[in-house]
Every structure is written in structure tokens, then in C-alpha cells.
Design an enzyme around this catalytic site. Sequence first.
Site, mmCIF file in Angstrom:
data_model
loop_
_atom_site.group_PDB
_atom_site.id
_atom_site.type_symbol
_atom_site.label_atom_id
_atom_site.label_comp_id
_atom_site.label_asym_id
_atom_site.label_seq_id
_atom_site.Cartn_x
_atom_site.Cartn_y
_atom_site.Cartn_z
ATOM 1 N N HIS A 138 0.855 -1.187 0.000
ATOM 2 C CA HIS A 138 0.000 0.000 0.000
ATOM 3 C C HIS A 138 0.893 1.239 0.000
ATOM 4 O O HIS A 138 2.110 1.144 0.186
ATOM 5 C CB HIS A 138 -0.932 0.001 1.224
HETATM 6 C C1 T46 Z 1 2.931 0.713 6.815
HETATM 7 C C2 T46 Z 1 3.716 -0.539 6.962
HETATM 8 C C3 T46 Z 1 5.199 -0.275 7.012
HETATM 9 C C4 T46 Z 1 -4.190 -0.373 13.327
HETATM 10 O O1 T46 Z 1 -5.328 -0.581 13.807
HETATM 11 N N1 T46 Z 1 -3.391 0.600 13.844
HETATM 12 C C5 T46 Z 1 -2.140 0.857 13.374
HETATM 13 O O2 T46 Z 1 -1.437 1.759 13.885
HETATM 14 C C6 T46 Z 1 -1.654 0.069 12.275
HETATM 15 C C7 T46 Z 1 -0.271 0.323 11.712
HETATM 16 C C8 T46 Z 1 -2.470 -0.918 11.771
HETATM 17 N N2 T46 Z 1 -3.709 -1.125 12.288
HETATM 18 C C9 T46 Z 1 -4.522 -2.208 11.739
HETATM 19 C C10 T46 Z 1 -4.926 -2.087 10.283
HETATM 20 C C11 T46 Z 1 -5.084 -3.517 9.858
HETATM 21 O O3 T46 Z 1 -6.391 -3.970 10.182
HETATM 22 O O4 T46 Z 1 -3.766 -3.408 11.826
HETATM 23 C C12 T46 Z 1 -4.087 -4.281 10.744
HETATM 24 C C13 T46 Z 1 -2.819 -4.684 10.010
HETATM 25 O O5 T46 Z 1 -2.303 -3.543 9.291
HETATM 26 P P1 T46 Z 1 -1.666 -3.649 7.843
HETATM 27 O O6 T46 Z 1 -2.229 -4.808 7.126
HETATM 28 O O7 T46 Z 1 -1.784 -2.314 7.198
HETATM 29 O O8 T46 Z 1 -0.135 -3.959 8.230
HETATM 30 P P2 T46 Z 1 1.139 -3.906 7.279
HETATM 31 O O9 T46 Z 1 2.246 -4.553 8.033
HETATM 32 O O10 T46 Z 1 0.827 -4.421 5.923
HETATM 33 O O11 T46 Z 1 1.449 -2.318 7.118
HETATM 34 C C14 T46 Z 1 1.923 -1.588 8.232
HETATM 35 C C15 T46 Z 1 1.183 -0.238 8.368
HETATM 36 O O12 T46 Z 1 -0.233 -0.470 8.400
HETATM 37 C C16 T46 Z 1 1.504 0.715 7.254
HETATM 38 O O13 T46 Z 1 1.063 2.018 7.608
HETATM 39 O O14 T46 Z 1 3.382 1.669 6.216
HETATM 40 O O15 T46 Z 1 3.319 -1.343 8.091
#
Ligand code: T46
Length: 130
Positions: free
Chosen positions: A48
Amino acid sequence: MNIDIELPCISDSRGRLIFAEAERHIPFQIKRLYFVTGTKANKPRGFHAHKKLHQAAFCVQGSCRLLLDSGTQKHWTTLSSPSQVALIGPLTWREMHDFTEDCILVVLADDYYDESDYIRDYDEFIALVR
Ligand code: T46
């Protein structure tokens, strides 16, 4: 390899102490910290971009490979040291690959979590940046 910030590291016989200060070493006010653990080599993350968010990422343990894609240029960085920080700006597609199983990826962010700041569709991202 593109590490944007080398954090200060105080080493002595007891071990290493590494620190980061907002608006000194990290070029923004830190509003949020999160970390990723329990990773697997074959389970990449990210895929993303953010509209406005600025972040700083580093591995305090283990390693991963970070792909930063501006839409016209792709750049791979290996995060493998707690003192080596990659900055991830807005409108940059990011993917994290090849996590070691002991990896602890720490991310500092300049704003609170907001799902509406995410662009999770690559075609939408490309349409926005080109
Ligand atoms: C990024 C990369 C480097 C939250 O509720 N609060 C938070 O602060 C974050 C970061 C995530 N979430 C929730 C959103 C999703 O339901 O946690 C779940 C997993 O997040 P995501 O699939 O976006 O995780 P990554 O590892 O793919 O991405 C993360 C960050 O979301 C993103 O901002 O830049 O790490």
C-alpha cells in the site's frame, strides 16, 4: 541499499544503547509507534501507499527487505540494524519481504492510524502519482 538515518549508538561492555529523538534524528513529531513481530519469510506485508503519512522504519532484531516504489522508480533496502532507519514518505508504495522469523520491525509515524490515508490498490496508486 538506502538507509536514510544512522541513529546514535552508545556501546560499552554492557551492550549497546541506541536512541532517537523526534525532530532531531527523526525528522518529524512522533504521534504513533507500532511494531511488527511473529513474521514469516513467505508472508510479505505492506502493499500500500499513504496519502500524507511520514514514517521511519527500522528492525531492532532480525531483518526484512523493504521495497519503496515511487511509481516510476523501485528501490530495495535491507533493514537489519537497530541503528539504521529508512524513511518512508507519502505517495510511496511499500512492500516488506523476506522477514526473518525473529524480526521485530519498529515504525514511527507522524500521525495517528487512519485507514482513509491508505491507498491499497496499486492501479489507484499509479493513477495518482503519474
Ligand atoms: C505501513 C507498513 C510499514 C491499526 O489498527 N493501527 C495501526 O497503527 C496500524 C499500523 C495498523 N492497524 C490495523 C490495520 C489492519 O487492520 O492493523 C491491521 C494490520 O495492518 P496492515 O495490514 O496495514 O499492516 P502492514 O504490516 O501491511 O502495514 C503496516 C502499516 O499499516 C503501514 O502504515 O506503512 O506497516
